[in-house]
Design a protein around this motif. Structure first.
Motif, PDB file in Angstrom:
ATOM      1  N   GLY A 164       0.798  -1.220   0.000  1.00 26.40           N
ATOM      2  CA  GLY A 164       0.000   0.000   0.000  1.00 26.40           C
ATOM      3  C   GLY A 164       0.828   1.265   0.000  1.00 26.40           C
ATOM      4  N   LEU A 165       2.024   1.194  -0.563  1.00 25.62           N
ATOM      5  CA  LEU A 165       2.942   2.330  -0.533  1.00 25.62           C
ATOM      6  C   LEU A 165       2.418   3.537  -1.310  1.00 25.62           C
ATOM      7  CD1 LEU A 165       5.661   3.401   0.441  1.00 25.62           C
ATOM      8  CD2 LEU A 165       6.687   2.462  -1.632  1.00 25.62           C
ATOM      9  N   GLU A 166       1.801   3.302  -2.451  1.00 27.89           N
ATOM     10  CA  GLU A 166       1.289   4.430  -3.230  1.00 27.89           C
ATOM     11  C   GLU A 166       0.217   5.189  -2.447  1.00 27.89           C
ATOM     12  OE1 GLU A 166      -0.196   5.573  -7.734  1.00 27.89           O
ATOM     13  OE2 GLU A 166      -0.264   3.475  -7.110  1.00 27.89           O
ATOM     14  N   ALA A 167      -0.643   4.475  -1.738  1.00 27.30           N
ATOM     15  CA  ALA A 167      -1.669   5.128  -0.914  1.00 27.30           C
ATOM     16  C   ALA A 167      -1.023   5.934   0.206  1.00 27.30           C
ATOM     17  CB  ALA A 167      -2.629   4.088  -0.340  1.00 27.30           C
ATOM     18  N   PHE A 168       0.031   5.402   0.820  1.00 27.58           N
ATOM     19  CA  PHE A 168       0.761   6.131   1.863  1.00 27.58           C
ATOM     20  C   PHE A 168       1.377   7.402   1.284  1.00 27.58           C
ATOM     21  CE2 PHE A 168       4.916   6.651   4.156  1.00 27.58           C
ATOM     22  CZ  PHE A 168       4.390   7.178   5.333  1.00 27.58           C
ATOM     23  N   PHE A 169       1.988   7.287   0.114  1.00 33.77           N
ATOM     24  CA  PHE A 169       2.567   8.459  -0.547  1.00 33.77           C
ATOM     25  C   PHE A 169       1.495   9.509  -0.821  1.00 33.77           C
ATOM     26  CE2 PHE A 169       3.564  10.717  -4.514  1.00 33.77           C
ATOM     27  CZ  PHE A 169       4.704  11.396  -4.102  1.00 33.77           C
ATOM     28  N   ASN A 170       0.357   9.079  -1.347  1.00 38.39           N
ATOM     29  CA  ASN A 170      -0.741  10.012  -1.625  1.00 38.39           C
ATOM     30  C   ASN A 170      -1.261  10.664  -0.348  1.00 38.39           C
ATOM     31  OD1 ASN A 170      -0.595   9.586  -4.386  1.00 38.39           O
ATOM     32  ND2 ASN A 170      -2.074   7.903  -4.328  1.00 38.39           N
ATOM     33  N   GLU A 171      -1.287   9.907   0.737  1.00 37.70           N
ATOM     34  CA  GLU A 171      -1.695  10.444   2.039  1.00 37.70           C
ATOM     35  C   GLU A 171      -0.728  11.557   2.478  1.00 37.70           C
ATOM     36  OE1 GLU A 171      -1.588   8.862   6.628  1.00 37.70           O
ATOM     37  OE2 GLU A 171      -2.051   7.401   5.075  1.00 37.70           O
ATOM     38  N   LEU A 172       0.554  11.333   2.288  1.00 38.95           N
ATOM     39  CA  LEU A 172       1.546  12.361   2.648  1.00 38.95           C
ATOM     40  C   LEU A 172       1.335  13.641   1.839  1.00 38.95           C
ATOM     41  CD1 LEU A 172       4.891  10.353   2.997  1.00 38.95           C
ATOM     42  CD2 LEU A 172       3.337  11.123   4.801  1.00 38.95           C
ATOM     43  N   GLN A 173       0.912  13.489   0.588  1.00 38.34           N
ATOM     44  CA  GLN A 173       0.702  14.655  -0.262  1.00 38.34           C
ATOM     45  C   GLN A 173      -0.464  15.524   0.227  1.00 38.34           C
ATOM     46  OE1 GLN A 173       3.211  15.133  -2.504  1.00 38.34           O
ATOM     47  NE2 GLN A 173       3.814  13.270  -1.465  1.00 38.34           N
ATOM     48  N   THR A 174      -1.387  14.936   0.990  1.00 38.33           N
ATOM     49  CA  THR A 174      -2.521  15.705   1.512  1.00 38.33           C
ATOM     50  C   THR A 174      -2.143  16.503   2.753  1.00 38.33           C
ATOM     51  OG1 THR A 174      -3.389  13.971   2.988  1.00 38.33           O
ATOM     52  CG2 THR A 174      -4.126  13.937   0.670  1.00 38.33           C
ATOM     53  N   ARG A 175      -0.981  16.191   3.353  1.00 42.52           N
ATOM     54  CA  ARG A 175      -0.482  16.910   4.529  1.00 42.52           C
ATOM     55  C   ARG A 175       0.936  17.394   4.239  1.00 42.52           C
ATOM     56  NH1 ARG A 175      -2.089  11.974   6.930  1.00 42.52           N
ATOM     57  NH2 ARG A 175       0.032  11.306   7.300  1.00 42.52           N
ATOM     58  N   PRO A 176       1.095  18.372   3.392  1.00 41.39           N
ATOM     59  CA  PRO A 176       2.455  18.799   3.040  1.00 41.39           C
ATOM     60  C   PRO A 176       3.282  19.135   4.286  1.00 41.39           C
ATOM     61  CG  PRO A 176       0.849  19.914   1.668  1.00 41.39           C
ATOM     62  CD  PRO A 176       0.079  19.182   2.741  1.00 41.39           C
ATOM     63  N   TYR A 177       4.526  18.697   4.254  1.00 50.28           N
ATOM     64  CA  TYR A 177       5.478  18.969   5.332  1.00 50.28           C
ATOM     65  C   TYR A 177       6.415  20.050   4.838  1.00 50.28           C
ATOM     66  CZ  TYR A 177       9.139  18.021   8.806  1.00 50.28           C
ATOM     67  OH  TYR A 177      10.070  18.132   9.803  1.00 50.28           O
ATOM     68  N   LYS A 178       6.526  21.095   5.579  1.00 52.41           N
ATOM     69  CA  LYS A 178       7.276  22.285   5.173  1.00 52.41           C
ATOM     70  C   LYS A 178       8.714  21.990   4.750  1.00 52.41           C
ATOM     71  CE  LYS A 178       8.557  26.771   7.121  1.00 52.41           C
ATOM     72  NZ  LYS A 178       8.390  27.655   8.295  1.00 52.41           N
ATOM     73  N   TYR A 179       9.338  20.999   5.365  1.00 54.25           N
ATOM     74  CA  TYR A 179      10.772  20.785   5.168  1.00 54.25           C
ATOM     75  C   TYR A 179      11.128  19.619   4.260  1.00 54.25           C
ATOM     76  CZ  TYR A 179      10.651  23.839   9.195  1.00 54.25           C
ATOM     77  OH  TYR A 179      10.392  24.875  10.040  1.00 54.25           O
TER      78      TYR A 179
END
Length: 124
Positions: A74-89
């Motif tokens: 489920g790595l692609e879903a995890f990656f997409n999840e990260l894109q919904t919460r951008p991390y400043k750094y």
């Protein structure tokens, strides 16, 4: 001997930055925290699914700059999840790597690297 679970211990320098990165962005939860007394370093356990990490501000526990490699599904879903919460750094990529897997690699604020990997077509 039978090993039941491996738990990497990662050095951190700031509780607040660790919470921002691991909890706020990556979506881990804090399982427990330990502080010996007021104004001393924290030692804590965080987890996400089957991943458990110990994060420590204790100077003698370990050194920064570790790399932890995870096989996952489920790595692609995890990656997409990260894109919904951008991390400043940090802005990770989702890329195919030479060993027949997709990879999302991130570096925490303390120089520790986390490599999340998913095999392509059972090739690994």
């Amino acid at each position: 001997m039978t090993v039941e679970k491996t738990i990497p211990v990662l050095r951190i320098f700031s509780y607040e930055k660790a919470v921002e990165f691991y909890i706020g962005w990556l979506g881990f939860t804090i399982d427990w925290e330990h502080i010996f007394e007021e104004n001393t370093p924290v030692y804590m356990q965080v987890s996400k699914g089957n991943i458990t990490l110990h994060l420590t501000e204790q100077v003698g526990d370990c050194t920064p700059g570790a790399k932890v490699f995870f096989w996952c599904n489920g790595l692609e879903a995890f990656f997409n999840e990260l894109q919904t919460r951008p991390y400043k750094y940090y802005r990770p990529s989702y890329e195919q790597v030479f060993y027949g897997a997709m990879c999302v690699s991130v570096t925490d604020p303390f120089g520790n690297r986390l490599s999340f990997n998913e095999a392509l077509n059972n090739s690994v």
